[in-house]
Motif scaffolding. Structure first.
Motif, short mmCIF file in Angstrom:
data_model
loop_
_atom_site.label_atom_id
_atom_site.label_comp_id
_atom_site.label_asym_id
_atom_site.label_seq_id
_atom_site.Cartn_x
_atom_site.Cartn_y
_atom_site.Cartn_z
N LEU A 138 0.83 -1.20 0.00
CA LEU A 138 0.00 0.00 0.00
C LEU A 138 0.87 1.26 0.00
O LEU A 138 0.63 2.19 -0.78
CB LEU A 138 -0.92 0.00 1.22
CG LEU A 138 -1.83 1.23 1.38
CD1 LEU A 138 -3.21 0.81 1.86
CD2 LEU A 138 -1.23 2.24 2.35
N ARG A 139 1.88 1.29 0.85
CA ARG A 139 2.76 2.46 0.93
C ARG A 139 3.43 2.74 -0.41
O ARG A 139 3.46 3.90 -0.86
CB ARG A 139 3.82 2.23 2.02
CG ARG A 139 4.88 3.32 2.09
CD ARG A 139 5.89 3.02 3.17
NE ARG A 139 6.53 1.73 3.00
CZ ARG A 139 7.54 1.49 2.17
NH1 ARG A 139 8.02 2.46 1.40
NH2 ARG A 139 8.08 0.28 2.09
N GLU A 140 3.97 1.72 -1.04
CA GLU A 140 4.69 1.92 -2.30
C GLU A 140 3.76 2.40 -3.41
O GLU A 140 4.14 3.22 -4.25
CB GLU A 140 5.39 0.62 -2.70
CG GLU A 140 6.55 0.28 -1.77
CD GLU A 140 7.04 -1.15 -1.94
OE1 GLU A 140 6.51 -1.85 -2.85
OE2 GLU A 140 7.92 -1.57 -1.16
N PHE A 141 2.50 1.90 -3.41
CA PHE A 141 1.55 2.36 -4.42
C PHE A 141 1.31 3.86 -4.28
O PHE A 141 1.40 4.61 -5.26
CB PHE A 141 0.22 1.62 -4.29
CG PHE A 141 -0.86 2.19 -5.17
CD1 PHE A 141 -0.96 1.82 -6.50
CD2 PHE A 141 -1.76 3.13 -4.67
CE1 PHE A 141 -1.94 2.37 -7.32
CE2 PHE A 141 -2.74 3.68 -5.48
CZ PHE A 141 -2.84 3.30 -6.81
N TRP A 142 1.02 4.32 -3.05
CA TRP A 142 0.70 5.72 -2.87
C TRP A 142 1.93 6.60 -3.03
O TRP A 142 1.82 7.73 -3.51
CB TRP A 142 0.04 5.94 -1.51
CG TRP A 142 -1.37 5.44 -1.49
CD1 TRP A 142 -1.87 4.37 -0.82
CD2 TRP A 142 -2.48 6.00 -2.21
NE1 TRP A 142 -3.21 4.21 -1.07
CE2 TRP A 142 -3.62 5.19 -1.91
CE3 TRP A 142 -2.63 7.08 -3.06
CZ2 TRP A 142 -4.88 5.47 -2.45
CZ3 TRP A 142 -3.89 7.35 -3.60
CH2 TRP A 142 -4.99 6.55 -3.29
N GLN A 143 3.11 6.10 -2.67
CA GLN A 143 4.32 6.89 -2.89
C GLN A 143 4.58 7.09 -4.38
O GLN A 143 5.14 8.11 -4.77
CB GLN A 143 5.52 6.21 -2.23
CG GLN A 143 5.56 6.39 -0.72
CD GLN A 143 6.74 5.70 -0.08
OE1 GLN A 143 7.24 4.69 -0.57
NE2 GLN A 143 7.21 6.23 1.03
N ARG A 144 4.21 6.11 -5.20
CA ARG A 144 4.37 6.28 -6.65
C ARG A 144 3.42 7.34 -7.21
O ARG A 144 3.71 7.98 -8.22
CB ARG A 144 4.07 4.97 -7.39
CG ARG A 144 5.09 3.89 -7.25
CD ARG A 144 4.94 2.85 -8.36
NE ARG A 144 3.59 2.39 -8.58
CZ ARG A 144 3.03 1.36 -7.96
NH1 ARG A 144 3.71 0.69 -7.05
NH2 ARG A 144 1.79 1.00 -8.24
N ASN A 145 2.28 7.52 -6.57
CA ASN A 145 1.21 8.31 -7.16
C ASN A 145 0.96 9.65 -6.49
O ASN A 145 0.40 10.54 -7.13
CB ASN A 145 -0.09 7.50 -7.14
CG ASN A 145 -0.07 6.35 -8.14
OD1 ASN A 145 -0.27 6.56 -9.33
ND2 ASN A 145 0.21 5.15 -7.66
#
Length: 244
Positions: A138-145
Motif C-alpha cells: 500500500l505504501r509503495e503504491f501511494w508513494q508512486r502516485n
C-alpha cells in the motif's frame, strides 16, 4: 506479524477533500461500501456545529463527486449521511494514478481500513495489515502516485518494539531514534570530517555503541522509506553519512 498504521495521503482529488478544504472547521469521517461496482456508496459522519454542518451540506451540493446525499441521523453534534457518488472512482482519480487496477487490487489484499478522515489536503487513514508486506504494498503504491506520510506504525500484539512505536511528529521515527539522530547531528557525527565518533554519541546518550549504531541505522532506514525519492537516494542531508 499484523500491523496497524496511520498515514496521510496527500491528494486533493480524493473524494470529499474539496469539501474538507471548503469547510476546514468540520470533522468529516468516511467509510466506503465495498463490492458495489464502480460507484460504491459512502457514509460520511460530519461533526460540527449547526452553522458549519450547513456549510458542509452546501459544499455537498457543489462538489462533482456527490451525486446525491441523504441525512440518516443527527445527534450529539454529529450528522450521518449516505452519499451516492456522481462520478466513478476512475473518473475521480484516473488521471492521478498510474494504474487504477492496482488500486482495486490493493484493497483486496489483507487490509482492514479502520477509518478515513477527509482533510483539506487529502485523506488521513488508519488500517490493519496482515503483515509488513501488505503494508509496504500500500505504501509503495501511494508513494508512486502522490504524497504518503506515515504518522504511526505499531505491531498488533504484546511484542511491539521500538521500530513500531508511536510517531506523534509524523516523521516515522520513535522518540529514541529521533533523539539519537538529533544528537549525532548536533555533535557532528555527520560532518565531513566527523567531529564526533559513534562512541562519543553513545556516551552522550548513555547507551552502548552497538545500541547507538542500531538506533541510527533504523532511523536512517525509516527516513529513507518515508522521504526518499524512489531511487534509494535520500532527500535529507542527515542520511549522507560521511567516511572518515
Amino acid at each position: 506479524m499484523p500491523l496497524r498504521a496511520e498515514y496521510h495521503l496527500g491528494c486533493d482529488a480524493l473524494p470529499l477533500v474539496d469539501v474538507a478544504a471548503a469547510v476546514p472547521d468540520a470533522d468529516i469521517e468516511l467509510s466506503i461500501g465495498l463490492g458495489e461496482g464502480e460507484r460504491p456508496r459512502f457514509t460520511a459522519v460530519v461533526t460540527a456545529d449547526a452553522e458549519t454542518t450547513a456549510a458542509v451540506e452546501a459544499a455537498f451540493e457543489r462538489t462533482q463527486f456527490v451525486g446525491e446525499y441523504r441525512l440518516v441521523v443527527r445527534e450529539d453534534g454529529a450528522s450521518r449521511y449516505t452519499i451516492g457518488p456522481g462520478t466513478s472512482m476512475a473518473e475521480q482519480l484516473g488521471d492521478r494514478l498510474d494504474d487504477l487496477d492496482d488500486l482495486r487490487a490493493l484493497y483486496e489484499t489483507p487490509v482492514q481500513i479502520e477509518f478515513i478522515r477527509a482533510t483539506p489536503t487529502g485523506w488521513l487513514q488508519a488500517g490493519r495489515f496482515a503483515d509488513r508486506a501488505a503494508f509496504d504494498e500500500l505504501r509503495e503504491f501511494w508513494q508512486r502516485n502522490t504524497s504518503f506520510r506515515l504518522r504511526k506504525l505499531t505491531r498488533v500484539g504484546d511484542d511491539a518494539d521500538d521500530r513500531f512505536a508511536a510517531d506523534p511528529d509524523g516523521d516515522g521515527l520513535t522518540d529514541a531514534q529521533r533523539e539519537a539522530i538529533g544528537t549525532a547531528h548536533r555533535m557532528g557525527y555527520f560532518e565531513i570530517p566527523r567531529t564526533a565518533t559513534l562512541e562519543d554519541v553513545a556516551a552522550e546518550l548513555e547507551i552502548s555503541a552497538s545500541s547507538c549504531s542500531e538506533r541510527l541505522r533504523r532511523a536512517q532506514t525509516r527516513l529513507v522509506e518515508i522521504h526518499g525519492d524512489g531511487t534509494g537516494r535520500s532527500r535529507s542531508s542527515l542520511l549522507e553519512t560521511p567516511h572518515d
